[in-house]
Design an enzyme around this catalytic site. Structure first.
Site, PDB file in Angstrom:
ATOM      1  N   ASP A   1     -40.359  28.835  -5.936  1.00 21.90           N
ATOM      2  CA  ASP A   1     -39.189  29.622  -5.586  1.00 21.90           C
ATOM      3  C   ASP A   1     -39.561  30.684  -4.543  1.00 21.90           C
ATOM      4  O   ASP A   1     -40.339  31.586  -4.824  1.00 21.90           O
ATOM      5  CB  ASP A   1     -38.648  30.311  -6.853  1.00 21.90           C
ATOM      6  CG  ASP A   1     -37.432  31.151  -6.552  1.00 21.90           C
ATOM      7  OD1 ASP A   1     -36.334  30.574  -6.425  1.00 21.90           O
ATOM      8  OD2 ASP A   1     -37.568  32.388  -6.403  1.00 21.90           O
TER       9      ASP A   1
ATOM     10  N   TYR B   1     -38.681  37.140   1.217  1.00 21.06           N
ATOM     11  CA  TYR B   1     -40.049  37.315   0.701  1.00 21.06           C
ATOM     12  C   TYR B   1     -41.106  37.292   1.815  1.00 21.06           C
ATOM     13  O   TYR B   1     -42.233  37.729   1.595  1.00 21.06           O
ATOM     14  CB  TYR B   1     -40.406  36.222  -0.319  1.00 21.06           C
ATOM     15  CG  TYR B   1     -39.538  36.154  -1.558  1.00 21.06           C
ATOM     16  CD1 TYR B   1     -38.608  37.133  -1.850  1.00 21.06           C
ATOM     17  CD2 TYR B   1     -39.668  35.095  -2.449  1.00 21.06           C
ATOM     18  CE1 TYR B   1     -37.806  37.056  -2.986  1.00 21.06           C
ATOM     19  CE2 TYR B   1     -38.879  35.016  -3.587  1.00 21.06           C
ATOM     20  CZ  TYR B   1     -37.945  35.990  -3.845  1.00 21.06           C
ATOM     21  OH  TYR B   1     -37.169  35.902  -4.968  1.00 21.06           O
TER      22      TYR B   1
ATOM     23  N   LYS C   1     -33.665  31.099  -0.154  1.00 19.09           N
ATOM     24  CA  LYS C   1     -32.402  31.836  -0.339  1.00 19.09           C
ATOM     25  C   LYS C   1     -31.954  32.506   0.960  1.00 19.09           C
ATOM     26  O   LYS C   1     -32.788  32.925   1.771  1.00 19.09           O
ATOM     27  CB  LYS C   1     -32.576  32.938  -1.403  1.00 19.09           C
ATOM     28  CG  LYS C   1     -33.253  32.457  -2.684  1.00 19.09           C
ATOM     29  CD  LYS C   1     -33.292  33.506  -3.773  1.00 19.09           C
ATOM     30  CE  LYS C   1     -34.197  33.080  -4.920  1.00 19.09           C
ATOM     31  NZ  LYS C   1     -35.619  33.324  -4.686  1.00 19.09           N
TER      32      LYS C   1
ATOM     33  N   HIS D   1     -28.663  34.763  -2.046  1.00 20.99           N
ATOM     34  CA  HIS D   1     -29.562  35.672  -2.770  1.00 20.99           C
ATOM     35  C   HIS D   1     -28.827  36.736  -3.591  1.00 20.99           C
ATOM     36  O   HIS D   1     -29.190  37.027  -4.731  1.00 20.99           O
ATOM     37  CB  HIS D   1     -30.498  36.350  -1.754  1.00 20.99           C
ATOM     38  CG  HIS D   1     -31.825  36.718  -2.319  1.00 20.99           C
ATOM     39  ND1 HIS D   1     -33.003  36.588  -1.630  1.00 20.99           N
ATOM     40  CD2 HIS D   1     -32.178  37.226  -3.518  1.00 20.99           C
ATOM     41  CE1 HIS D   1     -34.021  36.994  -2.386  1.00 20.99           C
ATOM     42  NE2 HIS D   1     -33.536  37.391  -3.530  1.00 20.99           N
TER      43      HIS D   1
END
Ligand code: A2P
Length: 282
Positions: free
Chosen positions: A44, A49, A74, A107
Site C-alpha cells: 500500500d 508518501y 492513492k 486518499h
C-alpha cells in the site's frame, strides 16, 4: 480463516497487506526487499508518501511475476478534480514503472475541509477514477478515510461503486459506524495503523490477551482486524516483525475477548479526521 478477501468486482486481495507510509529513507530499498522476502504480496503506497519510485523499482527488480503481487496507490488531496486525477493516475503509473495499478483510492474525501463545495470536486474525482478503471489502468477503485456521509455522495451517483474503504482502525479506535456501513454496502474495509503506531503495546488488556494466546500484542491487533473482515496494513522496517505480522492464522480470539477489545476506551487515535483539522497530541 480464509487468506483472501473478494472485492465486489470479484478481484481477490490478501487478508493482510504491507503499509509503506513514512518509508522514504535510504533504508527503504532493504525494507521493501525484506517485505517481499517475508511473504507480503500486497503493498500500500500513495503519491503523498513519496516512495512510489523506490517501491516500484524493488518490485520490478524482484523475480515476482507482475500478477503475483498487488500494489495500491492513492490520489492526494491536491490531485483531486477530473483532469488532475487522470493525470495523477498516469503520474503514479510512471513513478511505479508499471502499466497498471491494482487498487487506486481517493486518499481523503475533502481536498480542503473549509470547502463547502467539496461534493462537486469529489464527484469529478470519482468520474476520473471510473475512467481509469474502465480503461484498465487500475483494476479496482475505492476510497480512504470516508465516513458514511462521504460514501453516500459517491454511492448515489456512481457508475462504478467503491470497492474498498481504508480507515484508521485498531483496538481503541474501531470506527464501528463507518466499518459497518462500508461492509453493508459491499465495500471491503482496510485498516491503516492497525497497530496504533506502537501506542497500544503497553495497553493492559492487550498485554493480557497476548499472554493468554501466546502471541505478540501486534498479532492480537492484526487478528482482531481480520476477525472483523478488516484487512490490516501494518508497517514495519524489521524483518522479524514482518514475519510476526504475517503469522496470525494459527490462533483465534474468542468472542468474549473480541467484545472486550471492542469496548476499550479510545486509545492511540492518530488525531486525523476527514472533516476536522488534525488534533496534535503532546
Ligand atoms: P518497526 O518498524 O521497528 O517494526 P502501524 O502499522 O500501526 O502504523 O505501526 C507501525 C509501528 O509498529 C512501527 O513503529 C513498527 O516498528 C511497529 N511494529 C510493526 N510490527 C510490529 C510487531 N510485530 N511488534 C512490535 N512492533 C511492531
Amino acid at each position: 480463516m480464509k487468506k483472501m478477501l473478494e472485492l465486489r468486482n470479484h478481484m481477490q486481495i490478501p487478508t493482510i497487506g504491507f503499509g509503506t507510509y513514512k518509508s522514504t529513507q535510504a533504508r527503504d530499498i532493504k525494507e521493501f526487499e525484506d517485505a517481499i522476502r517475508a511473504g507480503n504480496r500486497y503493498f500500500d503506497t500513495a503519491s503523498f508518501y513519496g516512495n512510489e519510485e523506490k517501491l516500484g523499482s524493488v518490485l520490478n527488480a524482484s523475480n515476482l511475476p507482475r500478477e503475483s503481487f498487488q500494489i495500491a496507490s492513492k490520489v492526494w488531496k491536491e490531485e483531486m478534480g477530473y483532469e488532475n486525477t487522470l493525470n495523477a493516475c498516469k503520474a503514479s503509473l510512471k513513478r511505479l514503472q508499471m502499466n497498471y495499478i491494482d487498487v487506486y483510492l481517493v486518499h481523503w474525501p475533502k481536498a480542503d475541509i473549509q470547502d463547502e463545495n467539496w461534493k462537486v470536486k469529489l464527484l469529478d474525482t470519482w468520474k476520473a477514477m471510473e475512467e481509469c478503471y474502465e480503461a484498465g489502468l487500475v483494476k479496482a477503485i475505492g476510497v480512504s478515510n470516508f465516513l458514511p456521509h462521504h460514501l453516500d455522495v459517491i454511492m448515489e451517483k456512481a457508475k462504478v461503486q467503491p470497492m474498498i474503504n481504508q480507515l484508521e482502525f485498531h483496538p481503541g479506535y474501531i470506527q464501528a459506524e463507518a466499518v459497518l456501513y462500508s461492509q453493508k454496502n459491499d465495500i471491503v474495509v482496510q485498516a491503516w495503523s492497525p497497530l496504533g503506531r506502537t501506542k497500544l503495546f503497553e495497553d493492559p488488556l492487550l498485554v493480557e490477551l497476548a499472554e493468554k494466546y501466546q502471541v505478540s500484542v501486534a498479532q492480537i491487533c492484526l487478528r482482531f482486524a481480520i476477525q472483523q473482515q478488516v484487512m490490516p496494513l501494518p508497517k514495519s522496517s524489521n524483518y522479524e516483525r514482518m514475519l510476526n505480522n504475517l503469522d496470525v492464522f494459527h490462533f483465534e480470539i474468542q468472542e468474549e475477548d473480541m467484545e472486550r477489545i471492542q469496548k476499550m476506551p479510545q486509545t492511540g487515535w492518530s488525531g486525523e479526521h476527514p472533516d476536522r483539522e488534525r488534533v496534535k497530541f503532546l
